[in-house]
Design an enzyme around this catalytic site. Structure first.
Site, PDB file in Angstrom:
ATOM      1  N   LYS A 220       0.832  -1.215   0.000  1.00  0.00           N
ATOM      2  CA  LYS A 220       0.000   0.000   0.000  1.00  0.00           C
ATOM      3  C   LYS A 220       0.867   1.266   0.000  1.00  0.00           C
ATOM      4  CE  LYS A 220      -1.865  -1.085   3.946  1.00  0.00           C
ATOM      5  NZ  LYS A 220      -1.144  -2.345   4.214  1.00  0.00           N
TER       6      LYS A 220
ATOM      7  N   ARG B 243      -9.108   1.042   9.583  1.00  0.00           N
ATOM      8  CA  ARG B 243      -8.656  -0.330   9.738  1.00  0.00           C
ATOM      9  C   ARG B 243      -9.683  -1.179  10.449  1.00  0.00           C
ATOM     10  NH1 ARG B 243      -2.995   0.595   9.318  1.00  0.00           N
ATOM     11  NH2 ARG B 243      -1.831  -1.335   9.358  1.00  0.00           N
TER      12      ARG B 243
ATOM     13  N   ARG C 246      11.821  -5.890   4.108  1.00  0.00           N
ATOM     14  CA  ARG C 246      11.724  -4.415   4.022  1.00  0.00           C
ATOM     15  C   ARG C 246      12.829  -3.737   4.838  1.00  0.00           C
ATOM     16  NH1 ARG C 246       6.111  -1.768   5.066  1.00  0.00           N
ATOM     17  NH2 ARG C 246       6.177  -3.070   6.916  1.00  0.00           N
TER      18      ARG C 246
ATOM     19  N   ARG D  93      11.956  -2.348  10.566  1.00  0.00           N
ATOM     20  CA  ARG D  93      10.910  -1.924  11.494  1.00  0.00           C
ATOM     21  C   ARG D  93      10.719  -2.974  12.592  1.00  0.00           C
ATOM     22  NH1 ARG D  93       5.879   0.122   7.802  1.00  0.00           N
ATOM     23  NH2 ARG D  93       4.747  -1.088   9.342  1.00  0.00           N
TER      24      ARG D  93
ATOM     25  N   ARG E 159       0.144  -9.142  13.350  1.00  0.00           N
ATOM     26  CA  ARG E 159      -0.463  -8.148  12.436  1.00  0.00           C
ATOM     27  C   ARG E 159      -1.373  -8.830  11.426  1.00  0.00           C
ATOM     28  NH1 ARG E 159       4.657  -5.353  10.173  1.00  0.00           N
ATOM     29  NH2 ARG E 159       3.236  -3.998   9.016  1.00  0.00           N
TER      30      ARG E 159
HETATM   31  P1  AP5 Z   1       5.008  -1.490   1.624  1.00  0.00           P
HETATM   32  O1  AP5 Z   1       4.614  -0.658   0.465  1.00  0.00           O
HETATM   33  O2  AP5 Z   1       5.837  -0.862   2.696  1.00  0.00           O
HETATM   34  O3  AP5 Z   1       3.717  -2.256   2.223  1.00  0.00           O
HETATM   35  P2  AP5 Z   1       2.495  -1.734   3.075  1.00  0.00           P
HETATM   36  O4  AP5 Z   1       1.276  -2.431   2.595  1.00  0.00           O
HETATM   37  O5  AP5 Z   1       2.455  -0.233   3.105  1.00  0.00           O
HETATM   38  O6  AP5 Z   1       2.935  -2.328   4.469  1.00  0.00           O
HETATM   39  P3  AP5 Z   1       2.870  -1.734   5.932  1.00  0.00           P
HETATM   40  O7  AP5 Z   1       3.564  -2.771   6.784  1.00  0.00           O
HETATM   41  O8  AP5 Z   1       3.410  -0.340   6.005  1.00  0.00           O
HETATM   42  O9  AP5 Z   1       1.386  -1.758   6.194  1.00  0.00           O
HETATM   43  P4  AP5 Z   1       0.718  -1.780   7.540  1.00  0.00           P
HETATM   44  O10 AP5 Z   1      -0.657  -1.489   7.122  1.00  0.00           O
HETATM   45  O11 AP5 Z   1       0.890  -2.971   8.388  1.00  0.00           O
HETATM   46  O12 AP5 Z   1       1.555  -0.695   8.359  1.00  0.00           O
HETATM   47  P5  AP5 Z   1       1.215   0.766   8.836  1.00  0.00           P
HETATM   48  O13 AP5 Z   1       2.445   1.547   8.722  1.00  0.00           O
HETATM   49  O14 AP5 Z   1      -0.030   1.289   8.192  1.00  0.00           O
HETATM   50  O15 AP5 Z   1       5.785  -2.777   1.041  1.00  0.00           O
HETATM   51  C1  AP5 Z   1       6.315  -3.763   1.914  1.00  0.00           C
HETATM   52  C2  AP5 Z   1       7.673  -4.257   1.340  1.00  0.00           C
HETATM   53  O16 AP5 Z   1       7.435  -4.905   0.076  1.00  0.00           O
HETATM   54  C3  AP5 Z   1       8.679  -3.138   1.051  1.00  0.00           C
HETATM   55  O17 AP5 Z   1       9.969  -3.613   1.329  1.00  0.00           O
HETATM   56  C4  AP5 Z   1       8.527  -2.869  -0.465  1.00  0.00           C
HETATM   57  O18 AP5 Z   1       9.734  -2.391  -1.049  1.00  0.00           O
HETATM   58  C5  AP5 Z   1       8.161  -4.269  -0.969  1.00  0.00           C
HETATM   59  N1  AP5 Z   1       7.267  -4.227  -2.124  1.00  0.00           N
HETATM   60  C6  AP5 Z   1       6.222  -3.369  -2.325  1.00  0.00           C
HETATM   61  N2  AP5 Z   1       5.610  -3.653  -3.489  1.00  0.00           N
HETATM   62  C7  AP5 Z   1       6.276  -4.729  -4.014  1.00  0.00           C
HETATM   63  C8  AP5 Z   1       6.116  -5.494  -5.195  1.00  0.00           C
HETATM   64  N3  AP5 Z   1       5.141  -5.228  -6.087  1.00  0.00           N
HETATM   65  N4  AP5 Z   1       6.968  -6.535  -5.405  1.00  0.00           N
HETATM   66  C9  AP5 Z   1       7.960  -6.841  -4.519  1.00  0.00           C
HETATM   67  N5  AP5 Z   1       8.157  -6.126  -3.380  1.00  0.00           N
HETATM   68  C10 AP5 Z   1       7.330  -5.093  -3.136  1.00  0.00           C
HETATM   69  O19 AP5 Z   1       0.837   0.496  10.368  1.00  0.00           O
HETATM   70  C11 AP5 Z   1       1.801   0.046  11.284  1.00  0.00           C
HETATM   71  C12 AP5 Z   1       1.131  -0.151  12.644  1.00  0.00           C
HETATM   72  O20 AP5 Z   1       0.604   1.101  13.119  1.00  0.00           O
HETATM   73  C13 AP5 Z   1      -0.053  -1.112  12.701  1.00  0.00           C
HETATM   74  O21 AP5 Z   1       0.375  -2.456  12.853  1.00  0.00           O
HETATM   75  C14 AP5 Z   1      -0.784  -0.597  13.941  1.00  0.00           C
HETATM   76  O22 AP5 Z   1      -0.155  -0.984  15.129  1.00  0.00           O
HETATM   77  C15 AP5 Z   1      -0.627   0.899  13.815  1.00  0.00           C
HETATM   78  N6  AP5 Z   1      -1.719   1.528  13.057  1.00  0.00           N
HETATM   79  C16 AP5 Z   1      -1.591   2.258  11.898  1.00  0.00           C
HETATM   80  N7  AP5 Z   1      -2.785   2.695  11.485  1.00  0.00           N
HETATM   81  C17 AP5 Z   1      -3.694   2.232  12.391  1.00  0.00           C
HETATM   82  C18 AP5 Z   1      -5.103   2.331  12.487  1.00  0.00           C
HETATM   83  N8  AP5 Z   1      -5.825   3.011  11.562  1.00  0.00           N
HETATM   84  N9  AP5 Z   1      -5.724   1.718  13.518  1.00  0.00           N
HETATM   85  C19 AP5 Z   1      -5.022   1.032  14.449  1.00  0.00           C
HETATM   86  N10 AP5 Z   1      -3.683   0.894  14.414  1.00  0.00           N
HETATM   87  C20 AP5 Z   1      -3.027   1.491  13.391  1.00  0.00           C
END
Ligand code: AP5
Length: 257
Positions: A41, A120, A159, A191, A202
């Site tokens: 994402k 979420r 990552r 991370r 997660r």
């Molecule tokens: P990346 O693009 O970083 O993936 P992502 O889907 O953004 O993953 P996140 O881990 O950031 O999502 P998340 O939703 O768990 O975390 P968030 O920060 O929102 O890609 C991942 C890897 O794959 C990278 O290395 C990239 O280079 C690689 N890649 C990408 N595309 C590729 C492709 N096509 N082919 C090969 N490789 C590829 O949230 C973190 C934490 O914050 C949560 O766990 C929670 O504790 C908290 N939080 C955040 N928002 C909320 C909420 N609304 N409510 C409650 N808790 C929340």
């Protein structure tokens, strides 16, 4: 289109005001990105943001910025959120909704927004509906990136993020110039929540709390499901093509790889 506003107001631990939020734009894009942790994402949001000039608003980035802020100005709600995040658990709805409310100017922004990581849970989605109604704007679409979890876990485990410019790499799919260093010279880190125990937690939380959002947005006629396999460029082209068919906003054309 070039980036016409930055994410300072969104990322600020004190919720400052973005100076560009009142600038006039063409038809703004207002979308939500859904999908399991690590599906890509953030990668897609960054590319869409660079192409369209629309701000990438990630709740995870707000929390990560706060962990790096060496000051006492981090709000109590964010401080509370960090402990949940480090364990791979969802931050309580009331806390995340309060953080979004503090950043209402980003929802009202004339440039639109790409929301990544919010909502979420169904209660968060219901709150977003109310906040958007107060802001007098509507979502154009909700994109769900889909891929089997077994294929996603290696993306998370590989990552690496830059501690200076926040660039995101993958050790094999998008390798950094050197094992420990970003192209800006900053140090790379893994991370806390990308370690095996937190990844499992997660994924469970995603199945329990976030997957039901698909039915929620499908019922509103907003859901656009997109397969997230292939290169980031392939997925971007798929996204723009599906979005162009679904909404009347003039979208840019994705470059070839
Ligand atoms: P990346 O693009 O970083 O993936 P992502 O889907 O953004 O993953 P996140 O881990 O950031 O999502 P998340 O939703 O768990 O975390 P968030 O920060 O929102 O890609 C991942 C890897 O794959 C990278 O290395 C990239 O280079 C690689 N890649 C990408 N595309 C590729 C492709 N096509 N082919 C090969 N490789 C590829 O949230 C973190 C934490 O914050 C949560 O766990 C929670 O504790 C908290 N939080 C955040 N928002 C909320 C909420 N609304 N409510 C409650 N808790 C929340």
């Amino acid at each position: 289109m070039t980036q016409v506003h930055d994410r300072e107001g969104w990322l600020s631990v004190t919720a400052s005001t973005c100076p560009a939020s009142t600038m006039q734009h063409g038809a703004p894009l207002r979308i939500v990105l859904l999908g399991a942790p690590g599906v890509g994402k953030g990668t897609q949001a960054d590319q869409l943001s660079q192409l369209s000039g629309t701000c990438h608003l990630s709740t995870g980035d707000v929390f990560r910025m706060a962990t790096l802020a060496a000051c006492d100005c981090v709000s109590p709600s964010i401080r509370e959120a960090l402990a949940y995040m480090q364990r791979g658990e969802l931050v309580p709805d009331a806390t995340v909704i309060a953080i979004l409310r503090e950043r209402m100017q980003c929802l009202r922004c004339m440039g639109g927004f790409i929301l990544d990581g919010f909502p979420r849970t169904v209660p968060q989605a219901q709150s977003l509906d109310k906040l958007l109604q107060e802001a007098g704007v509507k979502l154009d679409a909700v994109i769900s990136y889909d891929m089997p979890i077994e294929q996603i876990v290696p993306r998370l485990a590989g990552r690496r993020t830059c501690s200076t410019c926040k660039a995101v790499y993958h050790v094999t799919a998008n390798p950094p110039p050197s094992e420990r260093q970003c192209r800006c010279g900053g140090e790379l880190y893994q991370r806390e929540d990308d370690r095996p125990g937190a990844i499992c937690r997660r994924m469970e939380q995603y199945q329990e709390s976030t997957a039901p959002l698909m039915a929620y947005y499908s019922a509103q006629g907003l859901l656009v499901s997109i397969m997230a396999d292939g290169s980031p460029g392939d997925i971007l082209r798929r996204t723009l093509s599906r979005l162009s068919a679904a909404i009347p906003v003039g979208l840019p054309v994705a470059p070839n790889d």
